[in-house]
Write a protein that holds these residues in place. Structure first.
Motif, short mmCIF file in Angstrom:
data_model
loop_
_atom_site.label_atom_id
_atom_site.label_comp_id
_atom_site.label_asym_id
_atom_site.label_seq_id
_atom_site.Cartn_x
_atom_site.Cartn_y
_atom_site.Cartn_z
N PHE A 197 0.85 -1.19 0.00
CA PHE A 197 0.00 0.00 0.00
C PHE A 197 0.89 1.24 0.00
O PHE A 197 1.65 1.46 0.93
N PRO A 198 0.82 2.08 -1.05
CA PRO A 198 1.72 3.24 -1.13
C PRO A 198 1.35 4.31 -0.10
O PRO A 198 0.17 4.64 0.08
N ARG A 199 2.37 4.85 0.56
CA ARG A 199 2.15 5.91 1.54
C ARG A 199 2.46 7.29 0.97
O ARG A 199 2.34 8.29 1.68
N ASP A 200 2.88 7.34 -0.31
CA ASP A 200 3.14 8.63 -0.94
C ASP A 200 1.90 9.07 -1.71
O ASP A 200 0.83 8.48 -1.56
N LEU A 201 2.03 10.10 -2.51
CA LEU A 201 0.88 10.66 -3.23
C LEU A 201 0.75 10.15 -4.65
O LEU A 201 -0.20 10.53 -5.34
N GLU A 202 1.69 9.33 -5.11
CA GLU A 202 1.66 8.92 -6.51
C GLU A 202 1.75 7.42 -6.73
O GLU A 202 1.40 6.94 -7.80
N GLY A 203 2.23 6.66 -5.74
CA GLY A 203 2.46 5.23 -5.94
C GLY A 203 1.17 4.45 -6.16
O GLY A 203 0.08 4.87 -5.79
N LEU A 204 1.34 3.28 -6.77
CA LEU A 204 0.21 2.38 -7.04
C LEU A 204 0.32 1.15 -6.15
O LEU A 204 1.42 0.65 -5.90
N PRO A 205 -0.80 0.62 -5.66
CA PRO A 205 -0.76 -0.66 -4.93
C PRO A 205 -0.28 -1.77 -5.86
O PRO A 205 -0.74 -1.88 -6.99
N ARG A 206 0.64 -2.58 -5.35
CA ARG A 206 1.17 -3.68 -6.17
C ARG A 206 1.35 -4.91 -5.29
O ARG A 206 1.64 -4.81 -4.10
N GLY A 207 1.20 -6.09 -5.91
CA GLY A 207 1.38 -7.33 -5.18
C GLY A 207 2.83 -7.78 -5.18
O GLY A 207 3.60 -7.43 -6.08
N TYR A 208 3.20 -8.54 -4.16
CA TYR A 208 4.54 -9.13 -4.11
C TYR A 208 4.47 -10.46 -3.38
O TYR A 208 3.55 -10.71 -2.58
N ASP A 209 5.44 -11.31 -3.67
CA ASP A 209 5.51 -12.63 -3.06
C ASP A 209 5.82 -12.48 -1.57
O ASP A 209 6.84 -11.90 -1.19
N LYS A 210 4.92 -12.98 -0.73
CA LYS A 210 5.07 -12.79 0.71
C LYS A 210 6.34 -13.45 1.24
O LYS A 210 6.92 -12.99 2.23
N GLN A 211 6.78 -14.51 0.61
CA GLN A 211 8.00 -15.18 1.06
C GLN A 211 9.23 -14.31 0.88
O GLN A 211 10.25 -14.54 1.51
N LYS A 212 9.14 -13.33 0.02
CA LYS A 212 10.27 -12.43 -0.22
C LYS A 212 10.08 -11.08 0.46
O LYS A 212 10.78 -10.12 0.15
N SER A 213 9.14 -11.00 1.39
CA SER A 213 8.87 -9.72 2.06
C SER A 213 10.00 -9.36 3.01
O SER A 213 10.72 -10.22 3.52
N LYS A 214 10.15 -8.06 3.27
CA LYS A 214 11.17 -7.53 4.16
C LYS A 214 10.49 -6.81 5.32
O LYS A 214 9.30 -6.47 5.26
N GLU A 215 11.25 -6.58 6.36
CA GLU A 215 10.69 -5.89 7.52
C GLU A 215 10.22 -4.49 7.14
O GLU A 215 9.24 -3.98 7.70
N SER A 216 10.88 -3.87 6.18
CA SER A 216 10.49 -2.52 5.75
C SER A 216 9.14 -2.50 5.05
O SER A 216 8.56 -1.43 4.85
N ASP A 217 8.63 -3.68 4.67
CA ASP A 217 7.32 -3.75 4.01
C ASP A 217 6.16 -3.63 5.00
O ASP A 217 5.03 -3.34 4.59
N GLN A 218 6.43 -3.85 6.29
CA GLN A 218 5.35 -3.91 7.27
C GLN A 218 4.48 -2.64 7.31
O GLN A 218 3.25 -2.74 7.37
#
Length: 354
Positions: A247-268
């Motif tokens: 989920f983008p927290r800026d004013l221009e980004g788009l919601p995008r999916g990613y593989d949960k197994q490759k998630s990082k702590e910064s994604d939280q």
């Protein structure tokens, strides 16, 4: 729309329910006891995606008010609708939409409230968002015909069907290739785009039915459409890995999916829960329609308090004539019972969002 909370413990000797979670916005006008969603029927197969299997499985909810163990939908009390009825405004369709909204969020369990929107649950977030839109549409249009919620649900399902027909070769590809093709389908082929900060004044970007029609929406609405697409692909057995939505927290980004197994702590911080999504939708609407639109850095309460004094005391030295005139105009309109204006908000929809 008021956010439903968990029911208070019954005076009967049955074990008490757990305490409700902290309120996320304004106090609720009713409470709901939650029941878990039933499992799919035995004859449900995860095969090709025929339309008649779309969104069939629902949880049930038992509603209660105060110490009463159970009551019907007709017993729900809505102060805004009662006030409008007393002024001669017909709120029949608005009330019905609110009841259906309450019925949906009544399916929330404490766990499901904090579950990511990318996971299929008992609450149909698409329908819930459309009931929000249906209530506001009725409050504004006074139409004798309610918003066709089921028709827009079919549009959501058709989005997933369209992906299946155009990208069926991607189903057995790598997770990244699969998600890249979904991004391309939604944001290129179908043309969904993020509304700009100024575009939020175009209220169509805040309602799901309008976003499905005009393809321009807020980050919350685009996230909802993305999650609904994933939900249907998962129900049809076409998604065989865990997906998370950024989920983008800026004013221009788009919601995008990613593989949960490759998630990082910064994604939280970019993971949106079901409750947080509905709160964001209502907060966007409440802020957009609040009659006192000047000085958006202030809270809604402070804006109203300053309007009551016809002055911004915290910034008196820099106050412009336009802001002062806008404040006086808003106060004058509300004193005369005028709820809405083209440029300076709509108190009916602001209160509905509360």
């Amino acid at each position: 729309m008021a956010t439903a909370a968990a029911a208070a413990p019954s005076p009967s000797p049955s074990p008490p329910l757990p305490p409700p979670p902290p309120p996320c916005c304004s106090p609720p006008s009713q409470c709901v006891k939650l029941l878990r969603a039933p499992p799919p029927p035995a004859n449900f197969t995860r095969s090709s995606p025929p339309q008649h299997r779309s969104r069939r499985h629902r949880s049930r909810a038992i509603c209660c008010a105060g110490s009463s163990p159970q009551f019907g939908a007709g017993d729900l009390k809505f102060a805004l609708h009662d006030a409008l009825d007393s002024l001669g405004v017909d709120t029949t369709h608005a009330r019905e939409a609110r009841k259906k909204y309450c019925s949906q969020i009544g399916n929330f369990s404490d766990i499901e409230r904090e579950t990511s929107i990318s996971i299929n649950r008992g609450v149909d977030l698409g329908k819930t968002a459309l009931y929000i839109a249906a209530e506001d549409d009725s409050l504004v249009s006074h139409s004798s015909v309610p918003l066709p919620v089921e028709a827009f649900i079919q549009r959501l399902d058709d989005l997933s069907m369209g992906y299946c027909s155009h990208y069926n070769s991607r189903f057995k590809s790598s997770p990244q290739t699969f998600l890249d093709s979904l991004d391309k389908y939604l944001y290129v082929r179908k043309g969904f785009r993020r509304s700009s900060a100024k575009g939020l004044l175009d209220f169509r970007s805040l309602y799901l039915h309008s976003v499905l029609t005009h393809r321009s929406g807020s980050a919350a609405m685009l996230s909802l459409i993305y999650s609904e697409s994933l939900k249907m692909l998962r129900l049809w057995g076409l998604l065989n890995f865990d997906v998370e939505i950024f989920f983008p927290r800026d004013l221009e980004g788009l919601p995008r999916g990613y593989d949960k197994q490759k998630s990082k702590e910064s994604d939280q911080p970019h993971i949106l829960t079901s409750q947080a999504l509905l709160v964001q939708i209502l907060r966007d609407l409440k802020g957009a329609f609040w009659p006192f639109q000047h000085n958006r850095n202030e809270s809604l309460f402070l804006r109203a308090a300053q309007a009551a004094n016809c002055s911004d005391r915290s910034n008196a030295g820099e106050e412009s004539g336009f802001q002062l005139a806008s404040t006086k105009a808003a106060q004058y309109r509300l004193d005369r019972g005028v709820w809405t204006t083209v440029r300076l908000g709509d108190m009916r929809r602001a209160l509905a969002g509360a």
